[in-house]
Design a protein around this motif. Sequence first.
Motif, PDB file in Angstrom:
ATOM      1  N   CYS A  44     -32.248  79.811  52.929  1.00 34.06           N
ATOM      2  CA  CYS A  44     -33.354  80.647  53.409  1.00 34.06           C
ATOM      3  C   CYS A  44     -33.356  82.032  52.782  1.00 34.06           C
ATOM      4  CB  CYS A  44     -33.331  80.801  54.927  1.00 34.06           C
ATOM      5  SG  CYS A  44     -33.182  79.307  55.868  1.00 34.06           S
ATOM      6  N   GLU A  45     -33.041  82.154  51.494  1.00 34.63           N
ATOM      7  CA  GLU A  45     -32.952  83.471  50.847  1.00 34.63           C
ATOM      8  C   GLU A  45     -34.263  84.261  50.900  1.00 34.63           C
ATOM      9  OE1 GLU A  45     -30.735  85.563  49.818  1.00 34.63           O
ATOM     10  OE2 GLU A  45     -29.169  84.149  50.419  1.00 34.63           O
ATOM     11  N   GLU A  46     -35.382  83.561  50.682  1.00 29.79           N
ATOM     12  CA  GLU A  46     -36.659  84.287  50.668  1.00 29.79           C
ATOM     13  C   GLU A  46     -36.994  84.839  52.045  1.00 29.79           C
ATOM     14  OE1 GLU A  46     -38.953  81.137  49.013  1.00 29.79           O
ATOM     15  OE2 GLU A  46     -38.987  82.061  47.025  1.00 29.79           O
ATOM     16  N   LEU A  47     -36.700  84.036  53.054  1.00 32.38           N
ATOM     17  CA  LEU A  47     -36.923  84.487  54.425  1.00 32.38           C
ATOM     18  C   LEU A  47     -36.059  85.706  54.723  1.00 32.38           C
ATOM     19  CD1 LEU A  47     -38.029  84.218  57.254  1.00 32.38           C
ATOM     20  CD2 LEU A  47     -36.532  82.267  57.634  1.00 32.38           C
ATOM     21  N   LYS A  48     -34.823  85.665  54.226  1.00 26.80           N
ATOM     22  CA  LYS A  48     -33.910  86.787  54.436  1.00 26.80           C
ATOM     23  C   LYS A  48     -34.473  88.056  53.802  1.00 26.80           C
ATOM     24  CE  LYS A  48     -29.468  85.674  54.134  1.00 26.80           C
ATOM     25  NZ  LYS A  48     -28.179  85.389  53.457  1.00 26.80           N
ATOM     26  N   GLN A  49     -34.975  87.923  52.582  1.00 24.43           N
ATOM     27  CA  GLN A  49     -35.558  89.086  51.903  1.00 24.43           C
ATOM     28  C   GLN A  49     -36.706  89.673  52.715  1.00 24.43           C
ATOM     29  OE1 GLN A  49     -34.376  90.909  49.633  1.00 24.43           O
ATOM     30  NE2 GLN A  49     -32.677  89.474  49.490  1.00 24.43           N
ATOM     31  N   GLN A  50     -37.520  88.781  53.256  1.00 24.56           N
ATOM     32  CA  GLN A  50     -38.662  89.243  54.043  1.00 24.56           C
ATOM     33  C   GLN A  50     -38.214  89.979  55.299  1.00 24.56           C
ATOM     34  OE1 GLN A  50     -41.011  85.658  54.352  1.00 24.56           O
ATOM     35  NE2 GLN A  50     -42.824  86.949  54.662  1.00 24.56           N
ATOM     36  N   LEU A  51     -37.174  89.467  55.940  1.00 24.73           N
ATOM     37  CA  LEU A  51     -36.654  90.143  57.138  1.00 24.73           C
ATOM     38  C   LEU A  51     -36.122  91.528  56.773  1.00 24.73           C
ATOM     39  CD1 LEU A  51     -34.901  87.182  58.951  1.00 24.73           C
ATOM     40  CD2 LEU A  51     -36.648  88.640  59.972  1.00 24.73           C
ATOM     41  N   PHE A  52     -35.431  91.609  55.632  1.00 27.22           N
ATOM     42  CA  PHE A  52     -34.952  92.903  55.161  1.00 27.22           C
ATOM     43  C   PHE A  52     -36.123  93.868  55.003  1.00 27.22           C
ATOM     44  CE2 PHE A  52     -31.034  91.011  52.782  1.00 27.22           C
ATOM     45  CZ  PHE A  52     -30.324  91.019  53.974  1.00 27.22           C
ATOM     46  N   GLU A  53     -37.212  93.354  54.391  1.00 23.19           N
ATOM     47  CA  GLU A  53     -38.358  94.226  54.126  1.00 23.19           C
ATOM     48  C   GLU A  53     -39.012  94.704  55.413  1.00 23.19           C
ATOM     49  OE1 GLU A  53     -40.739  91.938  51.363  1.00 23.19           O
ATOM     50  OE2 GLU A  53     -38.992  91.887  50.026  1.00 23.19           O
ATOM     51  N   VAL A  54     -39.142  93.800  56.393  1.00 19.03           N
ATOM     52  CA  VAL A  54     -39.834  94.170  57.628  1.00 19.03           C
ATOM     53  C   VAL A  54     -38.953  95.041  58.528  1.00 19.03           C
ATOM     54  CG1 VAL A  54     -40.868  93.290  59.760  1.00 19.03           C
ATOM     55  CG2 VAL A  54     -41.338  92.159  57.590  1.00 19.03           C
ATOM     56  N   PHE A  55     -37.670  94.701  58.615  1.00 24.67           N
ATOM     57  CA  PHE A  55     -36.820  95.402  59.586  1.00 24.67           C
ATOM     58  C   PHE A  55     -35.885  96.418  58.939  1.00 24.67           C
ATOM     59  CE2 PHE A  55     -38.074  91.469  61.678  1.00 24.67           C
ATOM     60  CZ  PHE A  55     -38.631  91.994  62.837  1.00 24.67           C
ATOM     61  N   GLY A  56     -36.184  96.768  57.708  1.00 20.27           N
ATOM     62  CA  GLY A  56     -35.418  97.834  57.078  1.00 20.27           C
ATOM     63  C   GLY A  56     -34.334  97.295  56.172  1.00 20.27           C
ATOM     64  N   PRO A  57     -34.075  98.019  55.072  1.00 13.57           N
ATOM     65  CA  PRO A  57     -33.070  97.570  54.110  1.00 13.57           C
ATOM     66  C   PRO A  57     -31.677  97.665  54.708  1.00 13.57           C
ATOM     67  CG  PRO A  57     -33.877  99.756  53.540  1.00 13.57           C
ATOM     68  CD  PRO A  57     -34.652  99.308  54.726  1.00 13.57           C
ATOM     69  N   LEU A  58     -30.816  96.787  54.287  1.00 16.85           N
ATOM     70  CA  LEU A  58     -29.449  96.781  54.777  1.00 16.85           C
ATOM     71  C   LEU A  58     -28.519  97.264  53.682  1.00 16.85           C
ATOM     72  CD1 LEU A  58     -29.334  93.330  56.541  1.00 16.85           C
ATOM     73  CD2 LEU A  58     -29.218  95.547  57.626  1.00 16.85           C
ATOM     74  N   GLN A  59     -27.365  97.738  54.109  1.00 15.97           N
ATOM     75  CA  GLN A  59     -26.359  98.072  53.104  1.00 15.97           C
ATOM     76  C   GLN A  59     -25.838  96.792  52.470  1.00 15.97           C
ATOM     77  OE1 GLN A  59     -25.055 100.715  56.341  1.00 15.97           O
ATOM     78  NE2 GLN A  59     -23.480 101.140  54.816  1.00 15.97           N
ATOM     79  N   THR A  60     -25.234  96.919  51.308  1.00 14.26           N
ATOM     80  CA  THR A  60     -24.897  95.723  50.536  1.00 14.26           C
ATOM     81  C   THR A  60     -23.804  94.878  51.189  1.00 14.26           C
ATOM     82  OG1 THR A  60     -23.490  97.148  49.239  1.00 14.26           O
ATOM     83  CG2 THR A  60     -25.614  96.543  48.273  1.00 14.26           C
ATOM     84  N   ASP A  61     -22.963  95.487  52.018  1.00 15.46           N
ATOM     85  CA  ASP A  61     -21.912  94.664  52.634  1.00 15.46           C
ATOM     86  C   ASP A  61     -22.400  93.979  53.911  1.00 15.46           C
ATOM     87  OD1 ASP A  61     -22.143  97.133  53.735  1.00 15.46           O
ATOM     88  OD2 ASP A  61     -20.002  97.437  54.058  1.00 15.46           O
ATOM     89  N   LEU A  62     -23.661  94.231  54.282  1.00 13.85           N
ATOM     90  CA  LEU A  62     -24.209  93.555  55.459  1.00 13.85           C
ATOM     91  C   LEU A  62     -25.050  92.361  55.023  1.00 13.85           C
ATOM     92  CD1 LEU A  62     -25.325  96.491  57.798  1.00 13.85           C
ATOM     93  CD2 LEU A  62     -23.249  95.111  57.914  1.00 13.85           C
ATOM     94  N   ASP A  63     -25.025  91.327  55.861  1.00 16.70           N
ATOM     95  CA  ASP A  63     -25.781  90.123  55.554  1.00 16.70           C
ATOM     96  C   ASP A  63     -26.412  89.602  56.845  1.00 16.70           C
ATOM     97  OD1 ASP A  63     -26.849  88.065  54.088  1.00 16.70           O
ATOM     98  OD2 ASP A  63     -24.943  87.076  53.671  1.00 16.70           O
ATOM     99  N   MET A  64     -27.153  88.510  56.745  1.00 16.49           N
ATOM    100  CA  MET A  64     -27.765  87.893  57.915  1.00 16.49           C
ATOM    101  C   MET A  64     -27.407  86.420  57.966  1.00 16.49           C
ATOM    102  SD  MET A  64     -31.656  89.236  57.995  1.00 16.49           S
ATOM    103  CE  MET A  64     -32.074  90.965  58.212  1.00 16.49           C
ATOM    104  N   LEU A  65     -27.281  85.924  59.208  1.00 15.22           N
ATOM    105  CA  LEU A  65     -27.068  84.492  59.426  1.00 15.22           C
ATOM    106  C   LEU A  65     -28.155  84.022  60.397  1.00 15.22           C
ATOM    107  CD1 LEU A  65     -25.005  82.145  58.880  1.00 15.22           C
ATOM    108  CD2 LEU A  65     -23.960  82.755  61.058  1.00 15.22           C
TER     109      LEU A  65
END
Length: 362
Positions: free
Chosen positions: A65-86
């Motif tokens: 789900c990489e594209e979905l993850k990118q979209q979540l980053f865009e909507v809810f704010g950029p994350l630092q590089t050591d943070l990720d989503m599951l």
Amino acid sequence: MKPIDPLQLIRTELRQLNAYSVADASGMIKLDAMENPYSWPGELLAEWQQCLSTLELNRYPVSSCEELKQQLFEVFGPLQTDLDMLFGNGSDELIQLLVMAIAKAEASVLTVTPSFSMYRMICTYVGVPCHEVPLTAEFELDLQAMQHAVLEYKPSLLFLAYPNNPTGNLWDPQAIKALVENASGLVVIDEAYAPFSANSLAHLAADHEHVLILKTASKLGLAGIRFGWLTGQRKILAELDKIRLPYNINSLTQTSMRFALEHYDRLAQQARTLCAQRAQLIQDMRSLPGITVYESQANFVLFRAPSGMADRVNEQLKADQILIKNLSSQPYLRDCLRVTVGTAEENAQFLRSLQTVLPIAG
Ligand SMILES: *Cc1c(COP(=O)(O)O)cnc(C)c1O
């Protein structure tokens, strides 16, 4: 061989549980489950159906789900590089992954009571002890008791719902910070009600390696697609990812969530409308005699009926085709009920029905 009783094979603690019950809601005004009462306008529904029609249901869904993850980053704010989503099939599944991951022989979980019942339930399913520290009479965090419990039990996992369900309030951020700084394990801040809340503690995940932030699309208006996400340190999420069942986010959910995020402004607008309606509902309820109405930063309102009357209130509402949640038999919630904020019309019907059972003022 003697015939076996299959039930004897089931773990004793599971046989003692009551199944999670969902009330029959056919024909009812549903104000019991924190759902968003608004659907999408016709043109948006048509566009969404168009998106779904391109899916290949004979294929497994995309697992990462990489594209979905990118979209979540865009909507809810950029994350630092050591943070990720599951991602989880609802945030409930992420709670389950967390508890399964820490389930060593001596491990335990800490949370508060009253709070979201799934923390305790999932601990029972997995077989991990769950300690619950009572909130104060005003439903605030009892910091001293919490600190004490951390020292005594050294929990591997601490769940804090912010805002809390079913009380609706935000605890003192300083108290939460103190718990984070003195934690014995992971701290999960469950922000299921973030769309309706004036404050967020999501930044704690950036500042503290052991803090994870849990969010869900359910309360935002997408309860039907079952989608939740956990944000935290990449190295922690990578371990949790190992026990995630492959393809846990089905293609219909992925596509629907991506579509919803493209139209996020609509959902955000609905959340703002519900916040305005919540203010009105609280004000109207407070003008009724005999009930205590608690402040809320979520899309529901907790209230205390006159002593011994919660069941009658609930029955009257049911008779008027309105479903709310009767919590009065639960510890620390004597006489309490919880109503989800609905449309203006639904809230008005709720108020009319409630008024008929309450004692006349004076
Ligand atoms: C509703 C709720 C959830 C569960 O959300 P799903 O994503 O629908 O599983 C999680 N935490 C809290 C505090 C909730 O109230």
